[in-house]
Design an enzyme around this catalytic site. Structure first.
Site, PDB file in Angstrom:
ATOM      1  N   ASP A  26       1.056  -9.217   7.271  1.00  0.00           N
ATOM      2  CA  ASP A  26       1.382  -8.062   6.432  1.00  0.00           C
ATOM      3  C   ASP A  26       0.101  -7.671   5.691  1.00  0.00           C
ATOM      4  OD1 ASP A  26       2.126  -6.315   4.448  1.00  0.00           O
ATOM      5  OD2 ASP A  26       3.900  -7.434   3.835  1.00  0.00           O
ATOM      6  N   THR A  50       3.465   5.821   9.323  1.00  0.00           N
ATOM      7  CA  THR A  50       3.098   7.062  10.012  1.00  0.00           C
ATOM      8  C   THR A  50       4.236   8.078  10.114  1.00  0.00           C
ATOM      9  OG1 THR A  50       3.565   5.974  12.115  1.00  0.00           O
ATOM     10  CG2 THR A  50       1.268   5.998  11.399  1.00  0.00           C
ATOM     11  N   ASP A  90      -6.392  13.600   9.701  1.00  0.00           N
ATOM     12  CA  ASP A  90      -6.633  14.987   9.283  1.00  0.00           C
ATOM     13  C   ASP A  90      -5.734  15.395   8.109  1.00  0.00           C
ATOM     14  OD1 ASP A  90      -4.568  14.604  11.266  1.00  0.00           O
ATOM     15  OD2 ASP A  90      -4.293  16.774  11.291  1.00  0.00           O
ATOM     16  N   TYR A 113       2.481  11.725   2.868  1.00  0.00           N
ATOM     17  CA  TYR A 113       1.715  10.921   3.835  1.00  0.00           C
ATOM     18  C   TYR A 113       0.213  11.143   3.636  1.00  0.00           C
ATOM     19  CZ  TYR A 113      -0.361   9.813   8.429  1.00  0.00           C
ATOM     20  OH  TYR A 113      -1.166   9.341   9.439  1.00  0.00           O
TER      21      TYR A 113
END
Ligand SMILES: NC(=O)c1ccc[n+]([C@@H]2O[C@H](COP(=O)([O-])OP(=O)(O)OC[C@H]3O[C@@H](n4cnc5c(N)ncnc54)[C@H](OP(=O)(O)O)[C@@H]3O)[C@@H](O)[C@H]2O)c1
Length: 275
Positions: A26, A50, A90, A113
């Site tokens: 982890d 993600t 990006d 995010y």
């Protein structure tokens, strides 16, 4: 998705690799991370939260994995004198530019995010260790869910698809990112930020047409739509094109044109749909 291709390419290049996943290491656990570094020369951090849309409702968790995790890795690698290669995105930019983002453009994320990944970049920089921040975008690969697989599945189910044509970016193959990371490490690239994206640019609509063509179907089955008509929980950058000046400066070739790389990648990435 990226981690598995990176491990495979590293092994193929003759490197010794210790692969970890969430169960075996982890990245937010400083004790576990510290003891995992024995005998290691370079750490490549492909771990991340993600789920871009889910992050809007779970920013704390995204921040734990995308900012605290890299901070832990950066502190431990700095202590151990190990180089850290940290993968970023990006989404640290808001996509309001109209020319490719240079590596040193100010961070201006517009999603949870993106904020969590920007905080991760800052943490890696502030730890003071030897590091490369490698930003990529619009990733696709054989080892995970990705846009080409979604389009391929929909193209098998439906006669017509609509895909947004007002978001522009650089579709990028995980294998190419892995190879670029390996080239950077082997060249002992100066610490700093690099962009690992294909060259050229296309809209999601244009990319979807290329995906459908790779399946032997008529690209005209994909029609255009707008972000306004296809609202999602997290805002998407309209212009996600990253420049490659930092690579040029150190004499490392960027990844090739997105369309050529897609032609090469398609049979591997879409294998399950072409069988
Ligand atoms: N996919 C894209 O389009 C894209 C675009 C730009 C940049 N990136 C960046 O590229 C990198 C790789 O992305 P990817 O698409 O390959 O990601 P991915 O397939 O979602 O893999 C991320 C991995 O990180 C693991 N993970 C999550 N929390 C962890 C923790 N605390 N400790 C250890 N491992 C943990 C996940 O495990 P679980 O499955 O158990 O959660 C998963 O295996 C990321 O930094 C991402 O931000 C991706």
């Amino acid at each position: 998705m990226l981690g598995q291709d990176a491990a495979e390419r590293l092994r193929r290049g003759g490197h010794s690799v210790v692969e970890t996943d969430r169960d075996t290491l982890d990245i937010t656990d400083p004790v576990a991370v510290g003891s995992a570094l024995a005998g290691v020369d370079v750490v490549l951090n492909c771990a991340a939260y993600t789920a871009v849309d889910d992050a809007e409702a779970h920013e704390d968790l995204a921040t734990l994995i995308n900012a605290t995790g890299p901070a832990v890795l950066a502190a431990a690698t700095a202590d151990a004198g190990v180089r850290l290669v940290h993968i970023s995105t990006d989404y640290v930019f808001d996509g309001s530019a109209d020319a490719p983002y240079p590596e040193d453009a100010p961070l201006a994320p517009s999603s949870a995010y993106g904020r969590s990944k920007a905080a991760g970049e800052r943490a890696v920089g502030e730890a003071g260790g030897d590091h490369l921040i490698v930003r990529t975008a619009w990733l696709y690969g054989a080892h995970g869910p990705c846009f080409p697989k979604t389009i391929a599945r929909l193209a098998k189910e439906r006669d017509l698809l609509t895909v947004v044509d007002d978001q522009i970016g650089q579709p990028t193959w995980t294998v190419d990112v892995a190879d670029l990371v390996i080239r950077l490490v082997e060249a002992a690239a100066p610490a700093g930020t690099y962009h690992a994206t294909s060259t050229g640019a296309v809209s999601w609509h244009g990319f979807a047409q290329a995906i459908v063509a790779a399946l032997g179907k008529d690209p005209a089955m994909v029609g255009p739509t707008t972000s306004e008509a296809f609202v999602r929980p997290a805002p998407r950058p309209a212009y996600s094109v990253l420049g490659h000046a930092a690579l040029d400066t150190i004499g490392i070739a960027p990844i090739g044109a997105w369309s050529e790389r897609w032609s090469l990648a398609a049979s591997t990435v879409l294998a399950e749909f072409l069988a």
